[in-house]
Structure formats: C-alpha cells, structure tokens
Design an enzyme around this catalytic site. Structure first.
Site, PDB file in Angstrom:
ATOM      1  N   ILE A 160       0.397  -1.115   0.127  1.00 21.05           N
ATOM      2  CA  ILE A 160      -0.062   0.125  -0.241  1.00 21.05           C
ATOM      3  C   ILE A 160       0.611   1.285  -0.123  1.00 21.05           C
ATOM      4  O   ILE A 160       1.514   1.397   0.959  1.00 21.05           O
ATOM      5  CB  ILE A 160      -1.035  -0.166   0.968  1.00 21.05           C
ATOM      6  CG1 ILE A 160      -1.851  -1.511   1.507  1.00 21.05           C
ATOM      7  CG2 ILE A 160      -1.707   1.351   1.025  1.00 21.05           C
ATOM      8  CD1 ILE A 160      -2.503  -1.979   0.857  1.00 21.05           C
TER       9      ILE A 160
ATOM     10  N   ALA B 170       2.554   3.163  -3.492  1.00 21.74           N
ATOM     11  CA  ALA B 170       3.585   2.982  -4.451  1.00 21.74           C
ATOM     12  C   ALA B 170       4.247   3.107  -4.617  1.00 21.74           C
ATOM     13  O   ALA B 170       5.120   3.897  -6.356  1.00 21.74           O
ATOM     14  CB  ALA B 170       2.811   1.796  -5.790  1.00 21.74           C
TER      15      ALA B 170
ATOM     16  N   ASN C 156       8.265   5.641  -3.677  1.00 21.70           N
ATOM     17  CA  ASN C 156       9.854   5.662  -3.781  1.00 21.70           C
ATOM     18  C   ASN C 156       9.875   3.978  -3.084  1.00 21.70           C
ATOM     19  O   ASN C 156      10.326   3.244  -3.114  1.00 21.70           O
ATOM     20  CB  ASN C 156      10.574   6.263  -3.287  1.00 21.70           C
ATOM     21  CG  ASN C 156      10.709   7.549  -4.163  1.00 21.70           C
ATOM     22  OD1 ASN C 156      10.582   7.635  -5.259  1.00 21.70           O
ATOM     23  ND2 ASN C 156      10.927   8.716  -3.248  1.00 21.70           N
TER      24      ASN C 156
ATOM     25  N   HIS D 217      12.073   4.707  16.705  1.00 23.39           N
ATOM     26  CA  HIS D 217      12.653   5.265  15.164  1.00 23.39           C
ATOM     27  C   HIS D 217      12.751   6.969  15.537  1.00 23.39           C
ATOM     28  O   HIS D 217      12.253   7.209  14.917  1.00 23.39           O
ATOM     29  CB  HIS D 217      12.011   5.017  14.302  1.00 23.39           C
ATOM     30  CG  HIS D 217      12.067   4.886  13.272  1.00 23.39           C
ATOM     31  ND1 HIS D 217      13.605   5.252  12.348  1.00 23.39           N
ATOM     32  CD2 HIS D 217      12.120   5.994  11.947  1.00 23.39           C
ATOM     33  CE1 HIS D 217      14.142   5.907  11.098  1.00 23.39           C
ATOM     34  NE2 HIS D 217      12.790   6.279  10.898  1.00 23.39           N
TER      35      HIS D 217
HETATM   36  O1  TXD Z   1      12.617   3.597   8.220  1.00 27.52           O
HETATM   37  C1  TXD Z   1      11.460   3.990   8.117  1.00 27.52           C
HETATM   38  N1  TXD Z   1      10.293   3.032   8.890  1.00 27.52           N
HETATM   39  C2  TXD Z   1      11.230   4.805   6.424  1.00 27.52           C
HETATM   40  C3  TXD Z   1      10.120   5.554   6.526  1.00 27.52           C
HETATM   41  C4  TXD Z   1      12.455   5.798   5.865  1.00 27.52           C
HETATM   42  C5  TXD Z   1      11.863   6.133   5.422  1.00 27.52           C
HETATM   43  C6  TXD Z   1      11.082   7.058   4.694  1.00 27.52           C
HETATM   44  N2  TXD Z   1      10.216   6.713   6.115  1.00 27.52           N
HETATM   45  C7  TXD Z   1       8.374   6.677   5.066  1.00 27.52           C
HETATM   46  O2  TXD Z   1       7.999   5.547   4.550  1.00 27.52           O
HETATM   47  C8  TXD Z   1       8.564   7.652   5.286  1.00 27.52           C
HETATM   48  O3  TXD Z   1       8.440   9.301   5.931  1.00 27.52           O
HETATM   49  C9  TXD Z   1       7.107   7.468   4.504  1.00 27.52           C
HETATM   50  O4  TXD Z   1       6.033   7.777   5.234  1.00 27.52           O
HETATM   51  C10 TXD Z   1       6.747   7.074   4.155  1.00 27.52           C
HETATM   52  C11 TXD Z   1       6.483   5.993   2.198  1.00 27.52           C
HETATM   53  O5  TXD Z   1       8.416   6.652   1.974  1.00 27.52           O
HETATM   54  P1  TXD Z   1       8.695   7.433   0.310  1.00 27.52           P
HETATM   55  O6  TXD Z   1      10.044   7.685  -0.088  1.00 27.52           O
HETATM   56  O7  TXD Z   1       8.010   5.607  -0.056  1.00 27.52           O
HETATM   57  O8  TXD Z   1       6.860   8.577  -0.145  1.00 27.52           O
HETATM   58  P2  TXD Z   1       6.632   8.460  -1.103  1.00 27.52           P
HETATM   59  O9  TXD Z   1       7.549   8.236  -2.246  1.00 27.52           O
HETATM   60  O10 TXD Z   1       5.522   9.350  -0.930  1.00 27.52           O
HETATM   61  O11 TXD Z   1       4.947   7.486  -1.694  1.00 27.52           O
HETATM   62  C12 TXD Z   1       4.431   7.119  -0.135  1.00 27.52           C
HETATM   63  C13 TXD Z   1       2.980   7.028  -1.084  1.00 27.52           C
HETATM   64  C14 TXD Z   1       3.271   7.547  -2.292  1.00 27.52           C
HETATM   65  O12 TXD Z   1       2.284   7.319  -3.626  1.00 27.52           O
HETATM   66  C15 TXD Z   1       0.971   8.412  -1.993  1.00 27.52           C
HETATM   67  O13 TXD Z   1       0.960   8.655  -3.280  1.00 27.52           O
HETATM   68  C16 TXD Z   1       0.450   7.032  -1.216  1.00 27.52           C
HETATM   69  O14 TXD Z   1       1.582   6.783  -0.510  1.00 27.52           O
HETATM   70  N3  TXD Z   1      -0.225   7.460  -0.430  1.00 27.52           N
HETATM   71  C17 TXD Z   1      -1.309   5.966  -0.340  1.00 27.52           C
HETATM   72  N4  TXD Z   1      -2.239   5.046  -0.869  1.00 27.52           N
HETATM   73  C18 TXD Z   1      -2.994   4.749  -0.549  1.00 27.52           C
HETATM   74  N5  TXD Z   1      -3.736   5.108   0.594  1.00 27.52           N
HETATM   75  C19 TXD Z   1      -4.292   6.123   0.996  1.00 27.52           C
HETATM   76  N6  TXD Z   1      -4.513   7.568   1.414  1.00 27.52           N
HETATM   77  C20 TXD Z   1      -2.426   7.230   0.881  1.00 27.52           C
HETATM   78  N7  TXD Z   1      -2.438   8.813   0.706  1.00 27.52           N
HETATM   79  C21 TXD Z   1      -0.461   8.713   0.596  1.00 27.52           C
END
Ligand code: TXD
Length: 281
Positions: free
Chosen positions: A6, A8, A10, A174
């Site tokens: 859930i 898609a 980075n 974290h």
């Molecule tokens: O160590 C750790 N846990 C982390 C966590 C290390 C690095 C980054 N970390 C966190 O992971 C970061 O702060 C974000 O909260 C998440 C995901 O990071 P990412 O770099 O993959 O973020 P993106 O590229 O913005 O992807 C998030 C996607 C994006 O495509 C949105 O459209 C989608 O989430 N999104 C949703 N999908 C489905 N349903 C809902 N409601 C939704 N809202 C946003």
C-alpha cells in the site's frame, strides 16, 4: 507468497523490484491513492519481471477487495512532513491514512502479517494495531534494520573495518532517542560520533535528494519478508503488553512474531513521548 504493497511511491516500488528479482513473491499488488502512479509503476515492474525471466503476477488497483487473502501487506502510504508542520500534525494525518488502510487489510486479508513503514514509525504501528484489530504478533514496523545498517556503516568508517563485520545494533524509538548497542571496542567519543551520525543519516540523505531514503528502507523490508518466509531474527518495532511500541530484536516466522529476544537496553527506552503522542491520535 502473495504480497500487497500500500503506497507505490519510492519505497513501495523498490520493495516490489527487490521482491521480483529475489523470487520472493508469487503475486504482488500495488495500491496507491494516486492510481496513475500505481499503474505506471506496475507496468514498469511487469516489464522488469519479463526481462529477469520471472513469472510473477503484478497488478495495481484502488479496489481493496482485490487484496484478498494476501500473506503479507506492507504499508508505506502516507505524506511526508511539510515545512512548518509539527510531528504531531504529521502523526495525526498519517495515523488516519494508516488506520483506514489497516481496516481494509483486516477486511480482505484477515490472516496477513502487516509490515508498517510509514513515519512516525512506532506510532503508526500502534495506529495499525488499533484499527486492524490484529494480534500484536501480526504487526511489525520497519526501522531498526535500517538504523542498524546506518550505525554499522558509521562504525566501520571510524574503525576502518567492513560494515558487515561491525557489531552494532539500534533499538528503541525510530527518532533521535534511538538506543545504540555495540560489543565493539569504542571510546566514549567514538560512540558519540557514531550515534550522532546515525541519528542524522536520514536527514542527510533527505537534504541531498529532496526526499527520504528509499533503497535501504526497501531492502530492510525485504529482509523482514525473508525472515517471515524462512524464519530468522530482525530488529523491528513491536507492541508490548502496555501497547507501547519500539524496536526490539524479534524472531519471525510465517506466523509472525514468534519471540521477542530480551535485552537489558529495552529498559532504558524513554517511552514518555510515545505515550503522550499516542493519546493525541
Ligand atoms: O525507517 C523507516 N520506517 C522509514 C520510513 C524510512 C524512510 C522513509 N519512511 C517513511 O516511509 C516516509 O516518511 C513515508 O512516511 C513512508 C513512505 O516513504 P516514500 O519515500 O515511499 O514516500 P512516497 O514516495 O511519497 O510514497 C508514499 C505513497 C505515495 O505514492 C502516495 O500517493 C501514497 O503513499 N498514499 C496513499 N496510498 C494509498 N492510500 C492512501 N490513503 C495514501 N496516501 C498517500
């Protein structure tokens, strides 16, 4: 294994790419609120699977009913912190996204193991637990493996050894309060340097890329998926009996968390901020 992702973005798409290349999934489903993004990633990843000669079913959707009876679901969905936004505000917004998502997972894949990635991580594991209604042993948060890898790199650089032989782990929350434990011979100053660099590692990457790290976080999730599949130990955020969540060493299997490996450092984790914030969600 059927693995749902859930978010898609980075991290989510890099998890999919690693799963395909390492033969870890029979089926991958990408769900993202940005339907076009999920579709584009799905098409690119499907082509990658053909090039690598893999027979894996890869789909994207916004329809959670397609997430039927999946074995593992990874939640990376959320927003990143905007300028001027407090951690509390971010926590509330992402808790509602993770909460809604968790309810849907529980509805369609009630036997899944959920791996939470969204920040602020420990609180999001709690939000997932509250909204999914799953047992504690079915929900794990990814952070400890990532922070430990960063600490290994920093120790290796300082001691001029290989990172894979560096004996250092990161437990606890974290955030800046993470707890570092090493059996390697380091001075007080060296330990402080490693700690500072590990705490700042994520922010340094964000400064350079304009977005948070994703290759390493995705690899850490895949390490956890391998431990679920084959059995093995990882550091992950898990809930205790008081519904407090932070990074501990755990033994994983296809059933989820089999065991928490006790460690005296857990006693020194400051949980006050977590308790305060979880009440505000
Ligand atoms: O160590 C750790 N846990 C982390 C966590 C290390 C690095 C980054 N970390 C966190 O992971 C970061 O702060 C974000 O909260 C998440 C995901 O990071 P990412 O770099 O993959 O973020 P993106 O590229 O913005 O992807 C998030 C996607 C994006 O495509 C949105 O459209 C989608 O989430 N999104 C949703 N999908 C489905 N349903 C809902 N409601 C939704 N809202 C946003």
């Amino acid at each position: 294994m059927k693995i749902g992702i859930i978010g898609a973005g980075n991290i989510g798409s890099n998890i999919a790419s690693l799963l395909i290349s390492q033969d870890l999934a029979s089926e991958i489903l990408l769900i993202d609120i940005n339907e076009k993004l999920a579709l584009g990633k799905m098409l690119d990843l499907s082509t990658l699977s053909v090039i690598l000669d893999k027979n894996i079913k890869i789909n994207s959707t916004l329809d959670y009913s397609k997430l039927k009876d999946f074995d593992i679901v990874v939640i990376t969905a959320g927003i990143t912190r905007k300028e001027g936004q407090s951690r509390e505000e971010l926590a509330k917004i992402n808790a509602s996204i993770v909460g809604e998502t968790s309810k849907k997972i529980a509805e369609f894949s009630p036997n899944a193991i959920i791996i939470v990635v969204t920040n602020p991580l420990d609180l999001m594991v709690y939000a997932c637990y509250k909204n999914s209604g799953f047992n504690k042993n079915k929900i794990i948060g990814m952070a400890g493996e990532l922070d430990s890898a960063r600490a290994k790199l920093n120790l290796a650089k300082l001691k001029n050894i290989s990172p894979t032989s560096a004996k250092i782990n990161v437990f606890g929350m974290h955030n800046d309060e993470m707890i570092i434990q090493t059996s390697q011979d380091v001075t007080k100053d060296e330990f402080q340097t490693i700690k500072d660099e590990t705490i700042n590692a994520g922010a340094n990457i964000t400064k350079l890329l304009g977005t948070s790290a994703y290759y390493a976080p995705a690899a850490a999730v895949v390490k956890m998926i391998k431990a679920i599949k084959n059995g093995g130990n990882v550091i992950a955020s898990v809930l205790d009996d008081n519904e407090i969540c932070f990074g501990k060493e755990i033994k994983l299997s296809k059933k989820g968390v089999e065991k928490i490996v006790e460690n005296e450092v857990y006693k020194s984790v400051d949980t006050s901020n977590f308790i305060k914030l979880k009440k505000s969600l």
